[in-house]
Design an enzyme around this catalytic site. Sequence first.
Site, PDB file in Angstrom:
ATOM      1  N   GLU A 119       0.703  -1.130   0.206  1.00 21.12           N
ATOM      2  CA  GLU A 119      -0.100   0.017   0.147  1.00 21.12           C
ATOM      3  C   GLU A 119       0.968   1.377   0.109  1.00 21.12           C
ATOM      4  O   GLU A 119       0.417   2.239   0.548  1.00 21.12           O
ATOM      5  CB  GLU A 119      -0.911  -0.069   1.249  1.00 21.12           C
ATOM      6  CG  GLU A 119      -1.933  -1.207   1.106  1.00 21.12           C
ATOM      7  CD  GLU A 119      -3.092  -1.353   2.261  1.00 21.12           C
ATOM      8  OE1 GLU A 119      -2.870  -0.167   3.090  1.00 21.12           O
ATOM      9  OE2 GLU A 119      -4.028  -2.091   2.232  1.00 21.12           O
ATOM     10  N   GLU A 264      -5.470  -9.434  -0.135  1.00 24.61           N
ATOM     11  CA  GLU A 264      -6.253  -9.462   1.245  1.00 24.61           C
ATOM     12  C   GLU A 264      -7.531  -9.446   1.286  1.00 24.61           C
ATOM     13  O   GLU A 264      -8.103  -8.335   0.539  1.00 24.61           O
ATOM     14  CB  GLU A 264      -5.763  -8.566   2.113  1.00 24.61           C
ATOM     15  CG  GLU A 264      -4.548  -8.760   2.987  1.00 24.61           C
ATOM     16  CD  GLU A 264      -4.131  -7.387   3.854  1.00 24.61           C
ATOM     17  OE1 GLU A 264      -4.943  -6.888   4.423  1.00 24.61           O
ATOM     18  OE2 GLU A 264      -2.797  -6.949   4.044  1.00 24.61           O
TER      19      GLU A 264
END
Length: 504
Positions: A119, A264
Amino acid sequence: MALSISIYFLLIFLSHFPSSHAEPFIGVNYGQVADNLPPPSETVKLLQSTSIQKVRLYGADPAIIKALAGTGVGIVIGAANGDVPSLASDPNAATQWINSNVLPFYPASKIMLITVGNEILMSNDPNLVNQLLPAMQNVQKALEAVSLGGKIKVSTVNSMTVLGSSDPPSSGSFAAGYQTGLKGILQFLSDTGSPFAINPYPFFAYQSDPRPETLAFCLFEPNAGRVDSKTGIKYTNMFDAQVDAVHSALKSMGFEKVEIVVAETGWASRGDANEVGASVDNAKAYNGNLIAHLRSMVGTPLMPGKPVDTYIFALYDENLKPGPSSERAFGLFKTDLSMVYDVGLAKSSSSSQTPSGKVTSSGWCVPKKGATNEELQASLDWACGHGIDCGAIQPGGACFEPNNVVSHAAYAMNMYFQKSPKQPTDCDFSKTATVTSQNPSYNNCVYPGGGGGGGGGGGGSKAVMNKYVSSDKVEKKNGATEPKVSSSLSFLLIFLSLIFHVYM
């Protein structure tokens, strides 16, 4: 020589036939922010007792990678955000990283993907963002230098905040502030055949909109659905909507063919008082229904017929993670190796068989005429996520063919009904199902149920033709129904026959 070539192509052909037990699209995140985790050797035994085929690590722990050697479990390893500056500025650092974290273990340990950073685009650190692509490129070059460039892919992981628009899914687009940085990264992924990794979390979507109808939509439970105003497609779950929004965003930048991997996704089993939706029941429903949805092989509305590789967060609860209580409660398993809740991942020797079909009720639960595929898919996901053994409708199972939503939903609905108290509401599925006295069993696919004069589903009874088997899948033979040989199998038989006549 010609025979060797023929056998080579035959092996390639056979490799495309699905295994009855392999589920390469289901993975799990193996986080280590905890001080009470079992040793890697015990974790590997746990994984081998499940149908989990892939593991994502956030780093490159040598003990774990080594423990997974020889298991066939695919491994994703990660270069930390803190590694990115050196990987970007110094090709030798990338070479050393590969020498330390890949070469000692590969190919015994099945490393498939390296994620460079997690991220980073959302980090609000412009220097780190600018270093991401050069770091990925240097890792790729280091792999190519040891002839692993085509065998191990390189990517980076993004959160859903990378999107500027996601509703409706067909209007998905990347946020303007990320598009410049993304263009080079997407070109890299396209050039190397690497996936775009994303972290969709319906759990957080529900927290921002905690209505009952939103919860059902997020948990893959029967609901009214949401219609994409541009395409007219009805979405029955948030996961598909989020993944398709990412697909649309990729398409909008000219990278429609870049594969999506869900790095995820998960649901917390507990949380603080202000964390709505965090419960064992909801976590079991989300993860169980997600797994059933992936196993159905239906894909998403914009990417039909192909399940998206998905890594569930997480293998264990991690007791040292900072933040709200939910951050420490995403695990499928406790650190004593027992299940937090059962989502049907344990291996079963009966996954390719149907139940004995003993007479247990007066009827079978089947889809109503007129029920849409979207409605039936939601019912299928819900039934298989609530303790029903849906192994028979997975690849290799006795009821997998015909491989369509109607047939699979019919089997799952009936299995749920037979295990229930058999009240009218147990065969409702949001008004998409009804009880019939006609036995829907066919060939070796036995639907439990029956009773009275309807004829049981046992092996000795003559089952009537299952009307949920499409006409192009069956033909009558001596009064019974027999599946047509698929075109792939026909090709295989012809191919083998030619080899026999030419070389024998």
